[in-house]
Design a protein around this motif. Structure first.
Motif, short mmCIF file in Angstrom:
data_model
loop_
_atom_site.label_atom_id
_atom_site.label_comp_id
_atom_site.label_asym_id
_atom_site.label_seq_id
_atom_site.Cartn_x
_atom_site.Cartn_y
_atom_site.Cartn_z
N ARG A 49 43.08 27.50 51.04
CA ARG A 49 41.69 27.35 51.46
C ARG A 49 41.49 27.80 52.91
NH1 ARG A 49 39.00 23.89 54.46
NH2 ARG A 49 40.69 22.42 54.76
N GLN A 109 40.95 32.86 54.39
CA GLN A 109 40.10 33.56 53.44
C GLN A 109 40.01 35.03 53.84
OE1 GLN A 109 38.43 32.37 50.59
NE2 GLN A 109 39.75 30.58 50.85
N PRO A 119 34.47 28.40 44.61
CA PRO A 119 35.39 27.86 45.62
C PRO A 119 35.06 26.42 46.01
CG PRO A 119 34.65 30.04 46.26
CD PRO A 119 33.84 29.64 45.08
N ARG A 133 42.69 31.71 45.24
CA ARG A 133 42.04 30.42 45.15
C ARG A 133 42.92 29.48 44.35
NH1 ARG A 133 36.70 32.46 43.59
NH2 ARG A 133 37.31 32.09 41.44
#
Lengths: 543, 270, 319
Positions: A356, A359, A382, B168
């Motif tokens: 996280r 990015q 997300p 992710r």
């Protein structure tokens, strides 16, 4: 031919040109222009402005099913719109020739460069084989290609990009045409190569007295070569005038914006990051794909809230660095320390929280967004993934985010296909930011966008940093952007760090030759810049 | 998606008609499958529009019943081959590395023998029955589905949006269902049509060779074989089932052609 | 380039070996007792045991495989179970017949179809192009026996021009052979030519859309020059692939055609063997078909490698 009688009039005269796509949409609407003998007219505009279409229409050619549906194109007394196909064929290459943006695609891979260059003079019967070969070697010499006698026997894939682009110029000049249509001839090249090709091209067409339609989106480039400029938008003419006038006293608002945007600084004034804590430390990174590593012993540090620009030409390893940092390409040697702890080299071994906090934003928003997921899904996922935000709360957050990046809330339910390039890149930014990252890697985020759109993206990135305190690692080949945005700059070449320091210092007082060359190769938006560079370096004087 | 062209409409109508027959055959057929109603090879008449077959059975009724076997067996084979090929292809593409190498080499080997020859070898060993036919065709044909879905998934997997999803930490399920499948459904649908044509012709071909559908079941390929000698008397009898096979294949191909021809005419104006 | 070609040759040999494993495994290791399936209903334990012994079924499978492969390499294809003759004596004459028929169809079909493919590509969007496309699509969809029966009905039964049975025998004259095989050849021709034409058209079109073709138009070159000098050299490799792929397809299409016309070829031979469950004959026929298929694919790849300008003129090192 009748050109002697008309030597004083325009050699190419386009009146009320209308070009339509196969589905009937008008892509060029009512454009008129005149080109005098030996004159260079710059056609400038963003993508979709119709500049390439006009250039090709000047040759009586419609790409991809487009057709000239109105107006006249008068080339040396012949109207190409009304003429027969045979007439148009006879004029091409001999009177008007074309230089494409990508020489790599425009050369036939199955034939040698020489065969393709002498083909037009032979087929049109304007030279004998010996004459054509001699002229080709003369052009090679003028364009400073290696071994002019034997260069023609090579195949396109056997020479470098810069050489191929010069060979393309030689092919266009093979019949000594009156006019060249130059379609972004240096855009695909690295900055240092670009100015070389630009200088050689300019010297050649000046010495031959060739007129040109020079098509580009880059004002700084065109300012160095064009006598007059025509600004285009959405297939229509905005304004036309001498280069100096367009640059210094534009009449129209659109032109004014285009000219002025690149001057403004985007630095946040007087913020000193020296005191803030260390976010990232990469130490002795060596990484690559095949046997030979792309990165050699690269180290860098980044403090919280800072912007570090990594600059370099293609092959410098700057994007590889981003992939190592993201965990997509595990390094062979060296360590990455993030927030004070060692970061696993493979993203699959990183925790959800580590994922996280870093990015990425990419160069091409078209492929960075799933074409079958709406804006709300792209931005919302997300949130769900990292914070478990769902339902109404997620919808509210998506709306808030859209507001933050200046997009209307009704865009939430659109698919990416219904968005413009700039809007897509904003969605990508939002998707990265909802993860509340510490570090945002921006990999050439504005390179694929038109100047004005890119400007908007840069501004938004700046605002968001001021508001959210996120740290940027800005990877780019565009030094003009770096200068206006980055606190510190790191220059890379062949996978090694050449120089690193505060941006001001790197640009104004470079310690290394390569930095100096790179910084000096970024075209500046003023007439006469190229002459100064040439005088300084003694580059490519006609003679 | 583009609006259907005229030929695509023709194809869709043909497919619709065959689908109708496939579902409602028992209600449509005027006579029973095995009912002998007259002399062998009787000419067409009002009661028997297509005439009678080599055993004096109503050809139209037999063909209606045969539709269920012909279409049903090939449809089952294609569905099975897709449910084998797609997951394996996606899996190989996403996992890459050794998983991919092993699966791909295996498939290459299987594909290095013509499908008909492989099928004949298997039928020689196991004998022909409907389940054997379905599984054999599905396994042999799933190699092509595997290859296509692998290539398609690889294409998506290198896209940056897929990379974003991986970064992710999304799992295999999300990657397949949300990132890959929606973006490859078009080509897969076209491939479904092509694979259907292939296995439909293939089952019929085997039956024609006498190695496919066995009595008491009857399909169109077998009907061609049974009535073949009629042609020597100048009769059209075997051409009816053969024509039905041809017609459905043409229909599906017309639609596939339209699905695949995404690009408009890009010819330059010279 | 030579290294690539050698590598492809080596790969071909490995593939051939894998095919042999596959064929052997397919016939021997699948569930079901081979001996029982040969004898069917009237199997007595004694007869089963005799068959097993004859086939060596009591030996380990690996052993049997190498035994079989060893014999195969030396030309010993085993004994037929049904007519007790060496398989090789039965197989090779029929293989010759099949190859002759396929060659007859390919010799006419390949040049015709590639020429039509190039022509339709050049006339893209014209009425001729559209009609030929729909025609080719229909042709591709037609089963071989439909075409075959249709041709028999008209050419043999109604008009009495050509024989409905393709009867060939050793020592027959050339024209008699042509007369006998023209109908089956026509069926093969129609089916494969249509496919080759469609694929050639696509291959040529993708070349004609390349930017370097636009360069050629913008040099004012005439259509013939653009097509022959600029497009053709780049279209050769994909077209070679198309042709080889379809010739390989032709050798399976031949099975159905041989049955329709009762032609004495390897295809019908194999179908008979399968229905009689004659194991050695099926193995041998499958190996021969597999080998031809592998060979054709190998030839196609090597042709494509040889036609690729990037491989023919490699980048000089250090340039």
């Amino acid at each position: 031919m009748t050109d002697t009688a008309e030597a004083t009039g325009p050699i190419l005269s386009i009146r009320d040109l209308e070009v339509s796509a196969p589905d009937g949409t008008v892509i060029v609407d009512g454009v008129s222009l005149d080109l005098a003998k030996g004159e260079i007219l710059g056609l400038i505009g963003e993508s979709g402005a119709g500049k390439s279409t006009i250039g090709l229409a000047g040759m009586g050619y419609g790409r991809g099913g487009c057709a000239i549906t109105g107006g006249t194109v008068d080339l040396l007394g012949t109207d190409l719109v009304q003429s027969t196909r045979r007439t148009r064929e006879r004029l091409r290459a001999v009177r008007i020739a074309y230089v494409a943006q990508s020489a790599a695609a425009a050369f036939n891979p199955a034939l040698t460069l020489g065969e393709q260059i002498v083909e037009a003079p032979l087929m049109h019967g304007v030279m004998s084989r010996a004459e054509a070969r001699a002229w080709m070697q003369h052009l090679f010499t003028k364009l400073q290609l290696p071994d002019p006698e034997s260069f023609g026997s090579r195949y396109p894939h056997q020479v470098s990009g810069g050489q191929l682009q010069r060979a393309m110029v030689a092919m266009a000049m093979a019949c000594k045409p009156d006019i060249l249509v130059l379609d972004e001839p240096t855009t695909a090249l690295d900055v240092t190569t670009q100015i070389e090709v630009l200088a050689l091209l300019r010297a050649l067409i000046r010495s031959e007295g060739t007129a040109a339609l020079y098509i580009t989106h880059d004002l700084a480039v065109i300012a160095q070569i064009a006598d007059r400029l025509m600004v285009l938008q959405h297939g229509r003419e905005v304004e036309t005038g001498p280069t100096v006038q367009i640059l210094e006293a534009p009449v129209q608002d659109y032109t004014r914006k285009l000219v002025s945007e690149r001057h403004k600084s985007l630095m946040s004034a007087g913020v000193d990051h020296a005191a803030s804590d260390m976010l990232l430390r990469m130490d002795g990174i060596t990484a690559g794909y095949g046997a030979e590593p792309v990165l050699h012993d690269v180290s860098l540090t980044l403090r919280r809230g800072e912007t570090l620009a990594v600059v370099g030409e293609s092959g410098s390893g700057k994007s590889t660095l981003a992939r190592v940092l993201a965990g997509l390409l595990p390094q062979r040697a060296g360590t990455v320390e993030f927030n004070g702890t060692a970061l696993p080299d493979d993203y699959r071994r990183r925790s959800k929280d580590e994922l996280r906090r870093i990015q990425l934003i990419y160069q091409l928003p078209d492929v960075a967004l799933n074409p079958n997921q709406t804006v709300a899904e792209a931005i919302g996922r997300p949130m769900t993934r990292f914070f478990g935000t769902r339902g109404a709360e997620r919808r509210r957050e998506v709306e808030r985010m859209l507001d933050l990046i200046d997009l209307a809330p009704e865009l939430a339910n659109r698919l990416p296909g219904a968005l413009s390039g700039g809007q897509k890149q904003r969605v990508c930014i939002a998707r990265a930011l909802v993860a509340k990252p510490d570090l945002l890697i921006c990999d050439e985020v504005t390179s694929a966008l038109d100047p004005l759109v890119a400007e908007g993206i840069l501004r938004i990135l700046r605002e968001l940093q001021d508001r959210l305190g996120v740290t940027y690692l800005f990877i780019t080949h565009d030094l003009s952007v770096v200068r206006r945005l980055a606190d510190r700059t790191m220059v890379m070449q062949f996978g090694r760090v050449v120089e690193e320091g505060p941006t001001e210092q790197v640009f104004e007082a470079p310690r290394e030759d390569y930095t100096r060359l790179l910084a000096g190769s970024v075209p500046e938006l003023r007439v006469g810049w190229l002459d100064e560079v040439q005088a300084r370096r003694g580059l490519a004087h006609p003679g | 998606m583009r609006r259907p062209t005229l030929t695509a409409w023709i194809g869709l109508i043909i497919i619709g008609a065959f689908a109708f027959v496939f579902v409602f055959a028992p209600w449509l057929a005027p006579y029973g499958l095995e009912a002998t109603v007259g002399v062998p090879f009787a000419d067409p008449s009002a009661e028997h529009p297509l005439g009678l077959d080599q055993n004096g059975r109503d050809l139209l009724s037999r063909m209606l019943y045969g539709a269920q076997i012909s279409i049903g067996v090939s449809l089952a084979a294609v569905l099975l081959s897709f449910s084998i090929g797609i997951p394996l292809g996606f899996f190989a593409a996403i996992r890459s590395g050794w998983t991919d190498v092993i699966l791909s080499r295996g498939v290459d080997t299987l594909m290095s023998v013509p499908v008909l020859i492989s099928a004949l070898v298997v039928l020689q060993a196991l004998g022909s029955s409907i389940p054997v036919l379905i599984v054999t065709i599905a396994v042999l044909d799933s190699t092509r589905v595997f290859r296509l879905s692998r290539v398609l998934a690889q294409g998506i997997n290198v896209m940056e949006y897929a990379e974003v999803a991986r970064l992710r930490g999304e799992g295999l399920g999300w990657m397949i269902r949300r990132e890959i499948l929606p973006n490859v459904s078009g080509p897969l649908l076209a491939e479904f049509g092509l694979r259907f044509c292939f296995s439909f012709l293939f089952v019929a071909g085997l039956s024609y060779l006498g190695l496919g559908i066995q009595p008491p079941f009857a399909d169109w390929g077998g009907m061609v074989r049974d009535n073949q000698q009629g042609i020597l008397y100048g009769l059209y009898t075997p051409l009816w089932p053969a024509g039905a096979i041809a017609l459905l294949t043409i229909g599906v191909n017309l639609v596939v052609d339209w699905l695949l021809a995404g690009q408009p005419n890009r010819q330059a104006n010279r | 380039m030579w290294r690539l070609i050698l590598a492809r040759l080596a790969q071909g040999i490995v593939t051939l070996w894998l095919v042999s494993v596959l064929v052997f495994a397919g016939t021997q290791l699948l569930p079901g007792d081979v001996a029982a399936s040969i004898l069917g209903q009237n199997a007595t334990p004694g007869a089963l045991e005799a068959i097993r012994r004859e086939l060596g079924l009591n030996e380990p499978a690996i052993w049997r495989y190498f035994d079989w492969l060893g014999g195969f390499v030396q030309g010993d294809l085993g004994m037929s179970l049904t007519n007790r003759q060496p398989v090789s004596e039965l197989l090779w004459p029929r293989f010759g017949n099949t190859m002759a028929l396929a060659a007859y169809a390919a010799a006419i079909g390949v040049p015709l179809a590639t020429a039509l493919g190039v022509l339709t590509a050049m006339l893209r969007g014209s009425v001729f192009d559209r009609v030929s496309n729909i025609g080719a699509l229909a042709m591709v969809s037609l089963p071989e026996y439909f075409l075959g029966l249709l041709l028999i009905l008209f050419f043999s039964v109604k008009w009495n021009l050509l024989p409905s049975l393709a009867n060939v025998y050793p020592g027959m004259g050339f024209w008699a052979w042509i007369e006998a095989t023209t109908l089956p050849m026509l069926v093969l021709l129609l089916v494969t030519a249509a496919q080759i034409m469609r694929m050639t058209r696509t291959a040529v079109l993708s070349v004609m859309d390349a930017p370097y073709i636009e360069t050629a138009w913008l040099k004012g070159l005439r259509t013939g020059r653009v097509v022959l000098r600029h497009a053709a050299p780049n279209a050769v490799a994909p077209v070679i692939n198309v042709v080889a792929f379809n010739v390989a397809y032709l050798i399976t299409g031949v099975v159905l055609v041989e049955v329709v016309f009762n032609y004495n070829g390897l295809g019908r031979f194999m179908v008979d063997a399968v229905s009689k469950r004659d194991l050695p004959m099926v193995q041998a026929a499958a190996m021969v078909f597999g080998a031809v298929y592998v060979l054709l694919n190998m030839v196609a790849d090597i042709g494509a490698i040889a036609a690729n300008p990037r491989l023919r003129h490699p980048r000089e090192t250090g340039a």
